[in-house]
Design a protein around this motif. Structure first.
Motif, PDB file in Angstrom:
ATOM      1  N   PRO A 134       0.838  -1.202   0.000  1.00 13.78           N
ATOM      2  CA  PRO A 134       0.000   0.000   0.000  1.00 13.78           C
ATOM      3  C   PRO A 134       0.870   1.248   0.000  1.00 13.78           C
ATOM      4  N   LEU A 135       0.348   2.321  -0.554  1.00 20.10           N
ATOM      5  CA  LEU A 135       1.037   3.604  -0.472  1.00 20.10           C
ATOM      6  C   LEU A 135       1.059   4.066   0.981  1.00 20.10           C
ATOM      7  N   ILE A 136       2.159   4.648   1.402  1.00 16.65           N
ATOM      8  CA  ILE A 136       2.271   5.168   2.765  1.00 16.65           C
ATOM      9  C   ILE A 136       2.119   6.684   2.718  1.00 16.65           C
ATOM     10  N   PHE A 137       1.053   7.166   3.336  1.00 21.74           N
ATOM     11  CA  PHE A 137       0.782   8.592   3.467  1.00 21.74           C
ATOM     12  C   PHE A 137       1.263   9.034   4.852  1.00 21.74           C
ATOM     13  N   ALA A 138       1.901  10.173   4.944  1.00 23.83           N
ATOM     14  CA  ALA A 138       2.230  10.761   6.245  1.00 23.83           C
ATOM     15  C   ALA A 138       1.651  12.169   6.294  1.00 23.83           C
ATOM     16  N   GLN A 139       0.926  12.456   7.352  1.00 25.39           N
ATOM     17  CA  GLN A 139       0.361  13.797   7.537  1.00 25.39           C
ATOM     18  C   GLN A 139       1.286  14.601   8.439  1.00 25.39           C
ATOM     19  N   VAL A 140       1.654  15.788   7.976  1.00 26.16           N
ATOM     20  CA  VAL A 140       2.585  16.641   8.724  1.00 26.16           C
ATOM     21  C   VAL A 140       1.981  18.024   8.907  1.00 26.16           C
ATOM     22  N   THR A 141       2.506  18.741   9.906  1.00 33.09           N
ATOM     23  CA  THR A 141       1.956  20.060  10.227  1.00 33.09           C
ATOM     24  C   THR A 141       3.017  21.154  10.272  1.00 33.09           C
ATOM     25  N   SER A 142       4.223  20.832   9.799  1.00 25.77           N
ATOM     26  CA  SER A 142       5.288  21.840   9.771  1.00 25.77           C
ATOM     27  C   SER A 142       6.239  21.537   8.630  1.00 25.77           C
ATOM     28  N   LEU A 143       6.986  22.527   8.217  1.00 26.39           N
ATOM     29  CA  LEU A 143       7.976  22.353   7.163  1.00 26.39           C
ATOM     30  C   LEU A 143       9.052  21.364   7.603  1.00 26.39           C
ATOM     31  N   GLU A 144       9.505  21.479   8.838  1.00 25.19           N
ATOM     32  CA  GLU A 144      10.541  20.585   9.343  1.00 25.19           C
ATOM     33  C   GLU A 144      10.093  19.122   9.267  1.00 25.19           C
ATOM     34  N   GLU A 145       8.875  18.864   9.697  1.00 23.43           N
ATOM     35  CA  GLU A 145       8.362  17.502   9.676  1.00 23.43           C
ATOM     36  C   GLU A 145       8.198  17.009   8.235  1.00 23.43           C
ATOM     37  N   ALA A 146       7.790  17.904   7.355  1.00 25.46           N
ATOM     38  CA  ALA A 146       7.618  17.532   5.952  1.00 25.46           C
ATOM     39  C   ALA A 146       8.938  17.094   5.330  1.00 25.46           C
ATOM     40  N   ILE A 147       9.996  17.831   5.606  1.00 20.23           N
ATOM     41  CA  ILE A 147      11.307  17.491   5.048  1.00 20.23           C
ATOM     42  C   ILE A 147      11.772  16.135   5.568  1.00 20.23           C
ATOM     43  N   LYS A 148      11.561  15.875   6.851  1.00 21.76           N
ATOM     44  CA  LYS A 148      11.925  14.561   7.407  1.00 21.76           C
ATOM     45  C   LYS A 148      11.124  13.444   6.762  1.00 21.76           C
ATOM     46  N   ALA A 149       9.829  13.686   6.576  1.00 18.54           N
ATOM     47  CA  ALA A 149       8.963  12.654   6.003  1.00 18.54           C
ATOM     48  C   ALA A 149       9.406  12.267   4.599  1.00 18.54           C
ATOM     49  N   VAL A 150       9.897  13.236   3.844  1.00 20.98           N
ATOM     50  CA  VAL A 150      10.319  12.973   2.470  1.00 20.98           C
ATOM     51  C   VAL A 150      11.737  12.408   2.423  1.00 20.98           C
ATOM     52  N   LYS A 151      12.668  13.043   3.111  1.00 18.35           N
ATOM     53  CA  LYS A 151      14.079  12.668   2.996  1.00 18.35           C
ATOM     54  C   LYS A 151      14.435  11.440   3.828  1.00 18.35           C
ATOM     55  N   ASP A 152      13.880  11.349   5.036  1.00 20.93           N
ATOM     56  CA  ASP A 152      14.260  10.269   5.947  1.00 20.93           C
ATOM     57  C   ASP A 152      13.259   9.116   5.949  1.00 20.93           C
ATOM     58  N   TRP A 153      11.967   9.447   5.954  1.00 18.53           N
ATOM     59  CA  TRP A 153      10.953   8.390   6.034  1.00 18.53           C
ATOM     60  C   TRP A 153      10.606   7.814   4.674  1.00 18.53           C
ATOM     61  N   LYS A 154      10.923   8.557   3.607  1.00 20.89           N
ATOM     62  CA  LYS A 154      10.678   8.104   2.233  1.00 20.89           C
ATOM     63  C   LYS A 154       9.207   7.758   1.984  1.00 20.89           C
ATOM     64  N   VAL A 155       8.307   8.633   2.443  1.00 19.92           N
ATOM     65  CA  VAL A 155       6.883   8.344   2.285  1.00 19.92           C
ATOM     66  C   VAL A 155       6.477   8.438   0.824  1.00 19.92           C
ATOM     67  N   ASP A 156       5.393   7.761   0.480  1.00 23.31           N
ATOM     68  CA  ASP A 156       4.903   7.774  -0.893  1.00 23.31           C
ATOM     69  C   ASP A 156       4.069   9.010  -1.200  1.00 23.31           C
ATOM     70  N   VAL A 157       3.350   9.497  -0.187  1.00 22.37           N
ATOM     71  CA  VAL A 157       2.490  10.673  -0.343  1.00 22.37           C
ATOM     72  C   VAL A 157       2.610  11.521   0.915  1.00 22.37           C
ATOM     73  N   LEU A 158       2.758  12.819   0.731  1.00 22.47           N
ATOM     74  CA  LEU A 158       2.869  13.750   1.852  1.00 22.47           C
ATOM     75  C   LEU A 158       1.586  14.571   1.954  1.00 22.47           C
ATOM     76  N   VAL A 159       1.011  14.629   3.153  1.00 17.82           N
ATOM     77  CA  VAL A 159      -0.193  15.425   3.395  1.00 17.82           C
ATOM     78  C   VAL A 159       0.190  16.569   4.317  1.00 17.82           C
ATOM     79  N   VAL A 160       0.042  17.811   3.852  1.00 18.21           N
ATOM     80  CA  VAL A 160       0.378  18.970   4.674  1.00 18.21           C
ATOM     81  C   VAL A 160      -0.918  19.567   5.218  1.00 18.21           C
ATOM     82  N   GLN A 161      -1.009  19.590   6.539  1.00 23.01           N
ATOM     83  CA  GLN A 161      -2.244  19.993   7.210  1.00 23.01           C
ATOM     84  C   GLN A 161      -2.080  21.366   7.850  1.00 23.01           C
ATOM     85  N   GLY A 162      -2.881  22.312   7.396  1.00 21.15           N
ATOM     86  CA  GLY A 162      -2.832  23.662   7.933  1.00 21.15           C
ATOM     87  C   GLY A 162      -3.702  23.855   9.160  1.00 21.15           C
ATOM     88  N   ASN A 163      -3.597  25.034   9.736  1.00 19.52           N
ATOM     89  CA  ASN A 163      -4.265  25.347  10.991  1.00 19.52           C
ATOM     90  C   ASN A 163      -5.783  25.371  10.887  1.00 19.52           C
TER      91      ASN A 163
END
Length: 291
Positions: free
Chosen positions: A98-127
């Motif tokens: 299955p595709l792995i989605f990670a939901q993040v709420t900050s730029l720092e977390e987003a960069i980790k999710a892409v570079k370190d966690w290698k997620v398939d889909v990134l979900v950026v959640q605003g306030n």
């Protein structure tokens, strides 16, 4: 990539492997001519809940993968990389990925999710988002813009925008801004398929964005206050929030909440809602083309 809605909305705090398997079998049976093809939905897992009963939830995660869901969505945990690694290391993952989605709420977390966690889909959640999210997250458009500017253009995964989105016009705006898709939450609470009660739906139908509030009061009232630091919930302001603002302690709040639930008191209903609720004024089935 078109707008995606693959999340199976279910609070997994009380999930068991057998219960989840039963629900996914029912979902599979509802899709005609599916056969053994992957099930076109996803399962969402809350990180801190997974951590709370690790061995039980490993079985639940395995069950989701074995059932052939198209996506696994993880969010709100202090150790999400460990669970992402567990998903990829599951024997079932070798058969169906299955595709792995990670939901993040900050730029720092987003960069980790892409570079370190290698997620398939990134979900950026605003306030603006309803339900749980970061109290300090930027607006959805600002966070999306930050993330898109920071990620490599040639190798970044699809990025979905989430938070306050209630209709197709908004979704189109985020696609124009560079998102690969949009995530809607509150809109699907006002559907016949939603587990929300008629009373909760009535509150939403009469609400505006100005009535939503971010607060820990809702979790204090129901005793689910183990969220990671900085995470709270956005819902419709009512007496739950008012009691906290006037100094009610957690025990008193929970007693009032339980009593109100038994009495059917609408002033103490827990109704999650994003700021886009002002744009939702009817109940529609959850099917393609309705936003």
């Amino acid at each position: 990539m078109q707008s995606v809605n693959t999340r199976l909305t279910s609070l997994l705090g009380a999930a068991t492997p057998s219960k989840l398997r039963e629900e996914l079998l029912q979902a599979r049976a509802s899709v005609s001519d599916l056969g053994n093809k992957p099930l076109p939905i996803g399962c969402g897992f809350i990180g801190w809940i997974l951590d709370s009963q690790e061995e039980q939830y490993k079985e639940v995660v395995d069950t989701a993968i074995e059932s052939g869901v198209r996506a696994i969505w993880v969010s709100f945990g202090n150790d999400l990389p460990r669970w992402i690694n567990y998903i990829r290391g599951s024997p079932a993952y070798a058969v169906h990925k299955p595709l792995i989605f990670a939901q993040v709420t900050s730029l720092e977390e987003a960069i980790k999710a892409v570079k370190d966690w290698k997620v398939d889909v990134l979900v950026v959640q605003g306030n603006e988002s309803g339900g749980h999210g970061s109290a300090t997250a930027p607006s959805t458009m600002v966070l999306l813009s930050e993330v898109l500017a920071a990620l490599p253009k040639d190798s970044a995964p699809p990025v979905l925008a989430a938070g306050g989105i209630a209709n197709g016009t908004q979704a189109a705006a985020y696609l124009t801004a560079g998102a690969s898709g949009a995530v809607l939450g509150t809109r699907f609470l006002l559907t016949p398929e939603s587990p929300y009660s008629d009373a909760q739906k009535s509150v939403l139908l009469g609400a505006t964005s100005l009535q939503t509030v971010r607060s820990l009061a809702f979790d204090d009232a129901r005793g689910t206050n183990s969220w990671p630091a900085g995470i709270d919930g956005r819902g419709i302001r009512n007496k739950i929030v008012g009691d906290v603002e006037t100094g009610a302690d957690a025990q008193t709040l929970q007693e009032r909440f339980r009593a109100a639930a038994q009495a059917g008191d609408p002033d103490y209903l827990l109704v999650w809602s994003g700021q886009g609720i002002s744009l939702v004024n009817d109940i529609k089935p959850a099917k393609v083309g309705n936003i």
